[in-house]
Motif scaffolding. Sequence first.
Motif, mmCIF file in Angstrom:
data_model
loop_
_atom_site.group_PDB
_atom_site.id
_atom_site.type_symbol
_atom_site.label_atom_id
_atom_site.label_comp_id
_atom_site.label_asym_id
_atom_site.label_seq_id
_atom_site.Cartn_x
_atom_site.Cartn_y
_atom_site.Cartn_z
ATOM 1 N N LEU A 157 1.357 -2.896 1.896
ATOM 2 C CA LEU A 157 1.659 -3.697 0.713
ATOM 3 C C LEU A 157 2.727 -3.108 -0.205
ATOM 4 N N PRO A 158 2.667 -1.820 -0.600
ATOM 5 C CA PRO A 158 3.666 -1.321 -1.554
ATOM 6 C C PRO A 158 5.106 -1.383 -1.043
ATOM 7 N N PHE A 193 3.986 2.485 -6.147
ATOM 8 C CA PHE A 193 2.773 1.871 -6.696
ATOM 9 C C PHE A 193 1.518 2.689 -6.378
ATOM 10 N N TYR A 194 1.664 4.013 -6.308
ATOM 11 C CA TYR A 194 0.515 4.867 -5.993
ATOM 12 C C TYR A 194 -0.558 4.777 -7.070
ATOM 13 N N TYR A 196 -1.600 2.117 -8.551
ATOM 14 C CA TYR A 196 -2.260 0.812 -8.552
ATOM 15 C C TYR A 196 -3.207 0.688 -7.357
ATOM 16 N N THR A 197 -4.254 -0.111 -7.530
ATOM 17 C CA THR A 197 -5.084 -0.495 -6.395
ATOM 18 C C THR A 197 -4.292 -1.461 -5.527
ATOM 19 N N HIS A 198 -4.306 -1.226 -4.227
ATOM 20 C CA HIS A 198 -3.515 -2.054 -3.319
ATOM 21 C C HIS A 198 -4.314 -3.302 -2.946
ATOM 22 N N ASP A 199 -4.214 -4.302 -3.789
ATOM 23 C CA ASP A 199 -4.982 -5.529 -3.596
ATOM 24 C C ASP A 199 -4.117 -6.736 -3.923
ATOM 25 N N LEU A 202 -2.006 -6.575 -7.136
ATOM 26 C CA LEU A 202 -0.737 -5.861 -7.007
ATOM 27 C C LEU A 202 0.288 -6.741 -6.303
#
Length: 230
Positions: A157-158, A193-194, A196-199, A202
Amino acid sequence: MTNWDNKNNNWKREKPFGNGVVVLKVLNDSQDVTTDFLQEIANHKTVDGYSHAFVVRCYGISRESGTGNYVMVMQYMSNGNLRQYLQSNYGKLGLMDKLTLLREITQGLSFIHEVGLVHQDFHSGNILVSEIDCYITDLGLSRPANETSKGKIYGVLPYMAPEVIQGRPYTQASDIYSWGMLAYEMFSCSPPFYEYTHDSILGLRICEGLRPNIDETIMPQLLRNLIARS
């Protein structure tokens, strides 16, 4: 194995360069040949043999005697993937070291695009490091640029471009966006984006324009401009 030798009724085998050490990539549950497996072999056939490509080489294929799984015989990279390498060596890397590694990654991606492919899964886990150089790996998801993958969303995702998150087809421009995230990681030593929760939240924020904060003290202005344009 490179091609069939009609005279000797056998496959011609290429000798690995360097110290001759290789790594075996086992494709689990691959007793029956899959489209993705054939695609990865075809992609390596397209890019292998070019020393300037900075793409991990595939020397051939084999099968495990017990399971029947297919095995790819790959070029060995002694320093693991880029994420691991940065974590272990970031304090030792100067500006020119980082620029050199980024140049090699850029050259590899440019070559993949020149032969008409889109990588589609471009992130630091798919960049491997030898003693001194970076090489791109995992061409299993790569497709010709004129083939669409609409409706199929895959990747980390990021590093995924906003249009891909929205379900639009992967393009070479999507790879270039991922390159920008890699450039950020190269100079910050942190994945994008470390914090942030990868959801899905985001993903939505990325589509709305969220980008990593770039510390101007650790990255040249020209490179910051390139990332902003990617």
